[in-house]
Design an enzyme around this catalytic site. Structure first.
Site, short mmCIF file in Angstrom:
data_model
loop_
_atom_site.label_atom_id
_atom_site.label_comp_id
_atom_site.label_asym_id
_atom_site.label_seq_id
_atom_site.Cartn_x
_atom_site.Cartn_y
_atom_site.Cartn_z
N GLU A 13 14.63 22.45 13.06
CA GLU A 13 14.19 23.86 13.04
C GLU A 13 15.11 24.69 12.15
OE1 GLU A 13 12.53 25.32 17.26
OE2 GLU A 13 14.62 24.79 17.20
N GLY A 79 10.39 21.49 28.45
CA GLY A 79 9.49 20.68 29.27
C GLY A 79 8.56 21.62 30.02
N MET A 193 17.54 23.93 28.44
CA MET A 193 18.95 23.78 28.79
C MET A 193 19.86 24.90 28.26
SD MET A 193 19.21 19.63 28.30
CE MET A 193 20.85 19.50 28.97
N GLU A 194 19.29 25.97 27.72
CA GLU A 194 20.16 26.99 27.10
C GLU A 194 19.77 28.45 27.40
OE1 GLU A 194 18.46 24.75 25.04
OE2 GLU A 194 20.06 23.25 24.95
N ASP A 217 7.19 18.03 26.27
CA ASP A 217 6.98 17.01 27.32
C ASP A 217 6.67 17.74 28.62
OD1 ASP A 217 10.19 17.36 26.82
OD2 ASP A 217 9.69 17.41 28.92
N1 ADE Z 1 13.89 20.38 26.54
C1 ADE Z 1 12.74 19.74 26.23
N2 ADE Z 1 12.26 19.06 27.26
C2 ADE Z 1 13.14 19.23 28.28
C3 ADE Z 1 13.22 18.75 29.59
N3 ADE Z 1 12.28 17.94 30.07
N4 ADE Z 1 14.28 19.12 30.37
C4 ADE Z 1 15.23 19.92 29.86
N5 ADE Z 1 15.21 20.41 28.61
C5 ADE Z 1 14.18 20.07 27.83
#
Ligand code: ADE
Length: 253
Positions: A13, A79, A193-194, A217
């Site tokens: 990106e 996700g 996660m951020e 996902d």
């Molecule tokens: N970023 C993309 N998919 C994720 C997931 N399943 N868990 C945490 N961060 C993600």
């Protein structure tokens, strides 16, 4: 001129953003490469966020302290948790919660101690602008991705959602964990996660923040066929196109 900070979660990106910046200069702070330049006539600082809440909070703090950005936008993948939030959809955050924050019984679960809140809202105007840009890009998904990519990842009529994103220092990759998250935080549309860490830093500094995440996902056992290809061929193309569309419509101030 207002300076816009762009934090990308993914190398691909950031590379797509830098390819569009004609004059970027590298400035290294705290071991991170900050790219200072222009994009579509806007003053921009672009950086890789790094992964996890602490690393992203450090990156955001440097953005605000050293580069004095007037607004911060985050792009990356997430996700999907909400029903109907599918791979290839885009979620624009309206707020963030740290799903792994738990100082109970001293404070209610998810509340960030001494802030009196679990939820960190984002800037409504910025988020609306980004949601509109995302809508325009997804309506023309075939043009941005090509028919082969759409077919390969089985993307049909991708949608833009706006709502809660939850963040924690864990890649969620089992159905039992994603189910537990849905039970603990039923409003959550997506997990990453951020974002909650960056939202908290921006809250501390009173700087407008918004975040756009492409769903890569479903945060469960059905691992995505090809995560890296998805990032190159879908997520980084979406985020470049969404940012470009947003900057074109936003007059430099
Ligand atoms: N970023 C993309 N998919 C994720 C997931 N399943 N868990 C945490 N961060 C993600």
């Amino acid at each position: 001129m207002a300076v816009i900070g762009i934090m990308s979660a993914l190398h691909e990106e950031l590379a797509a953003v830098l390819a569009d910046m004609p004059d970027e200069q590298r400035v290294v702070v705290a071991g991170r490469d900050f790219w200072v330049g222009h994009w579509q006539g806007h003053a921009v600082v672009a950086v890789l966020s790094r992964i996890g809440k602490v690393a992203a909070a450090t990156t955001a703090t440097v953005m605000l302290e050293r580069f004095g950005v007037d607004a911060l936008v985050f792009t990356g993948v997430a996700g999907g948790l909400g029903s109907g939030v599918r791979v290839g959809d885009v979620v624009v955050a309206d707020g963030f919660v740290q799903h792994d924050m738990d100082a109970s019984p001293l404070f209610p679960r998810h509340e960030v101690p001494l802030y009196g809140r679990a939820l960190f809202e984002v800037d409504a105007v910025l988020s609306l602008q980004l949601a509109k840009a995302a809508q325009q890009v997804l309506q023309a998904a075939e043009q941005h991705l090509g028919p082969d990519t759409l077919a390969q990842f089985q993307l049909s009529s991708p949608k833009v959602h706006q709502g809660l994103i939850v963040s924690g220092d864990r890649f969620v990759a089992t159905s039992s964990e994603s189910q537990a998250l849905r039970e603990a935080l039923p409003a959550a549309l997506a997990v990453e996660m951020e974002g909650a860490a960056v939202a908290q830093v921006c809250w501390d500094y009173g700087v407008p923040f918004a975040a756009v995440r492409t769903i890569s996902d479903r945060a469960d056992d059905t691992a995505h066929t090809d995560f890296n290809r998805f990032i190159c061929e879908v997520a980084s193309r979406y985020s470049r196109a969404i940012l470009l569309q947003w900057l074109r419509e936003r007059a430099p101030i």
